[in-house]
Design an enzyme around this catalytic site. Structure first.
Site, PDB file in Angstrom:
ATOM      1  N   ASP A 145      90.305 -75.330   1.132  1.00  0.00           N
ATOM      2  CA  ASP A 145      91.388 -74.380   0.924  1.00  0.00           C
ATOM      3  C   ASP A 145      92.443 -74.647   1.988  1.00  0.00           C
ATOM      4  O   ASP A 145      92.135 -75.060   3.099  1.00  0.00           O
ATOM      5  CB  ASP A 145      90.837 -72.955   1.035  1.00  0.00           C
ATOM      6  N   ASP A 319      85.115 -71.006  -7.564  1.00  0.00           N
ATOM      7  CA  ASP A 319      84.472 -70.827  -6.260  1.00  0.00           C
ATOM      8  C   ASP A 319      84.456 -69.356  -5.903  1.00  0.00           C
ATOM      9  O   ASP A 319      85.298 -68.580  -6.385  1.00  0.00           O
ATOM     10  CB  ASP A 319      85.221 -71.596  -5.163  1.00  0.00           C
ATOM     11  N   CYS A 357      62.899 -68.815 -13.779  1.00  0.00           N
ATOM     12  CA  CYS A 357      63.722 -69.579 -12.840  1.00  0.00           C
ATOM     13  C   CYS A 357      62.890 -70.686 -12.204  1.00  0.00           C
ATOM     14  O   CYS A 357      61.755 -70.461 -11.770  1.00  0.00           O
ATOM     15  CB  CYS A 357      64.297 -68.662 -11.761  1.00  0.00           C
ATOM     16  N   CYS A 359      63.711 -72.383  -9.422  1.00  0.00           N
ATOM     17  CA  CYS A 359      64.028 -72.637  -8.009  1.00  0.00           C
ATOM     18  C   CYS A 359      62.798 -72.449  -7.137  1.00  0.00           C
ATOM     19  O   CYS A 359      61.826 -71.785  -7.511  1.00  0.00           O
ATOM     20  CB  CYS A 359      65.172 -71.733  -7.546  1.00  0.00           C
ATOM     21  N   CYS A 362      61.592 -68.751  -6.464  1.00  0.00           N
ATOM     22  CA  CYS A 362      60.834 -68.097  -7.536  1.00  0.00           C
ATOM     23  C   CYS A 362      59.448 -68.731  -7.713  1.00  0.00           C
ATOM     24  O   CYS A 362      58.535 -68.074  -8.214  1.00  0.00           O
ATOM     25  CB  CYS A 362      61.630 -68.144  -8.837  1.00  0.00           C
ATOM     26  N   HIS A 387      68.282 -68.938  -4.017  1.00  0.00           N
ATOM     27  CA  HIS A 387      68.070 -68.516  -5.403  1.00  0.00           C
ATOM     28  C   HIS A 387      69.395 -68.242  -6.110  1.00  0.00           C
ATOM     29  O   HIS A 387      69.590 -68.664  -7.257  1.00  0.00           O
ATOM     30  CB  HIS A 387      67.203 -67.254  -5.455  1.00  0.00           C
TER      31      HIS A 387
END
Length: 440
Positions: A145, A319, A357, A359, A362, A387
């Site tokens: 940015d 974003d 999930c 990930c 999890c 997560h």
């Protein structure tokens, strides 16, 4: 009005009474156009060309449904798949995650902030180490940015002039005058694949002549950004469309920016408190006019519903700090919305956040354990950030694949049904989807 330019320091004599209210935020005041308010200046972005030259950005659309697009975005450090969500690492880190974890989560682009990185560690350190990629050991693409958003977030510490923005640091009280030239210089030192042009940013709820003043100044500053850019063969500038909630000003800004032929374009100045009905209409207006063959980036947007709706409207990149920030407060993102894991209802719940999930959180931790650490221990924020970023990445992957498979409307309806099982989907979302022929 007179303008003097001396060694990149620009001053405008605004003593004439007829221009005295151009900085006003009173809706009853009228902007008086100045001779410096030029929409098309003749300046062009210096896209590298020639035999054997590969531009630092390539954008290939691989699937479409209505306005929604799936594409390959090839940058110097990574080939990304869009639509995509980009986690925010303001000062060279996504809080709670290592660079390797960001790779493991398949993040194509991570954000940094020019204002903050310009203060600490500073461009001298970036030059010495060879850029932020090496400094934080992140091999994939980065976007920085420009520092313009701090005109809103640090407004009480900022003074905006034609030269640039004078900030008082919230950290140590030191002063920085952030000009388009300095912003480009810092971003060249950082080495980001995508650098955002410094724009004059006003809150989306701002009214009056100040909005038009900021739009025209954004067009003037963009030419200074182009001139100051030292590495067009390895880094890209994205221009930012401003104009508040005024469709006329948005059109003027897009006309000027598109004439300069940038590699990509961002939609700025939203998600600042405006109504959702106004929000989606501005997004729809911009994606309808911006070039079909260039990536479109909607700044500061990260709620799941917004990601789905704005992908349908033709946005490619997003974003937001939301998934990591809400994680630090103990909230997990799930298909049905969110879970406040600090709630006592999870004290004896030995199931994962989301049984579907994939990930590592999890797979290895229960809600009961996360209830103990959520919002209290550092590990709680780290696990929930992991997560939540995984959730965002998975959501964007599903959006992308459904566009390619030509099943996007079915995906959207399934998503809405899970988030709003009581048929209480917000009317703005229903209206936005109807505009692109998806009926909820």
């Amino acid at each position: 009005m007179t303008t003097t330019i001396d060694q990149n320091v620009i001053t405008i004599n605004n003593n004439e009474d007829k221009y005295s209210k151009n900085n006003s935020t009173d809706i009853n005041d009228i902007y008086v156009k100045t001779e410096e308010d030029i929409v098309i200046s003749g300046v062009k972005y210096p896209t590298p060309t020639g035999e054997g030259v590969i531009p630092p950005l390539q954008f290939e659309i691989v699937g479409k449904w209505g306005k929604a697009r799936a594409a390959k975005l090839t940058l110097p450090h990574h080939q990304c798949s869009t639509p995509m969500f980009m986690p925010v690492g303001t000062q060279g880190t996504v809080k709670g995650l290592t660079s390797q974890q960001l790779v493991d989560l398949n993040c194509g682009v991570v954000l940094g902030n020019t204002y903050h990185l310009g203060h600490r560690p500073g461009p001298e350190v970036m030059d010495s180490v060879g850029g932020l990629h090496k400094f934080m050991n992140y091999p994939r693409a980065m976007l920085t940015d420009s520092g313009g958003f701090q005109m809103v977030s640090l407004l009480q510490l900022a003074e905006i002039t034609e030269q640039g923005v004078q900030f008082q640091s919230p950290h140590d009280g030191s002063t920085m005058v952030l000009t388009p030239e300095l912003s480009m210089g810092i971003q060249n030192s950082i080495g980001a694949d995508i650098m955002m042009a410094l724009d004059d940013v006003v809150s989306s709820t701002t009214v009056g002549p100040r909005v038009e003043q900021a739009m025209y100044r954004t067009l003037r500053w963009i030419d200074r950004c182009i001139k100051a850019h030292k590495k067009p063969e390895t880094q890209n500038i994205f221009a930012i469309v401003q104009g508040g909630l005024d469709s006329r000003l948005r059109d003027i800004c897009m006309e000027g920016l598109m004439a300069r032929e940038f590699p990509g374009y961002a939609i700025g100045g939203l998600s600042g408190g405006e109504s959702k009905d106004m929000f989606w209409r501005v997004v729809h207006q911009c994606t309808s006019k911006l070039p079909e063959n260039k990536p479109r980036y909607l700044m500061g947007v990260g709620y799941a519903l917004d990601l789905v709706i704005c992908s349908a409207l033709g946005v490619d990149m997003f974003d937001c700090v939301f998934p990591s920030r809400t994680a630090r407060f103990g909230t997990a993102l799930v298909a049905s919305g969110s879970l406040n894991l600090k709630s006592s209802e999870y004290a004896l719940d030995f199931t994962p956040i989301d049984s579907e999930c994939a990930c590592m959180v999890c797979k290895n931790y229960t809600k009961a354990y996360l209830h103990i650490v959520a919002g209290k221990e550092a590990i709680g924020g780290q696990l929930l950030t992991y997560h939540n970023i995984h959730y965002q990445m998975s959501l964007m992957s599903q959006i992308r694949q459904s566009i390619i498979d030509q099943t996007f409307p079915n995906f959207v309806k399934s998503f809405i049904n899970k988030q709003y099982p009581n048929n209480d989907c917000p009317q703005w979302a229903i209206d936005a989807l109807k505009e692109v022929n998806i009926i909820i």
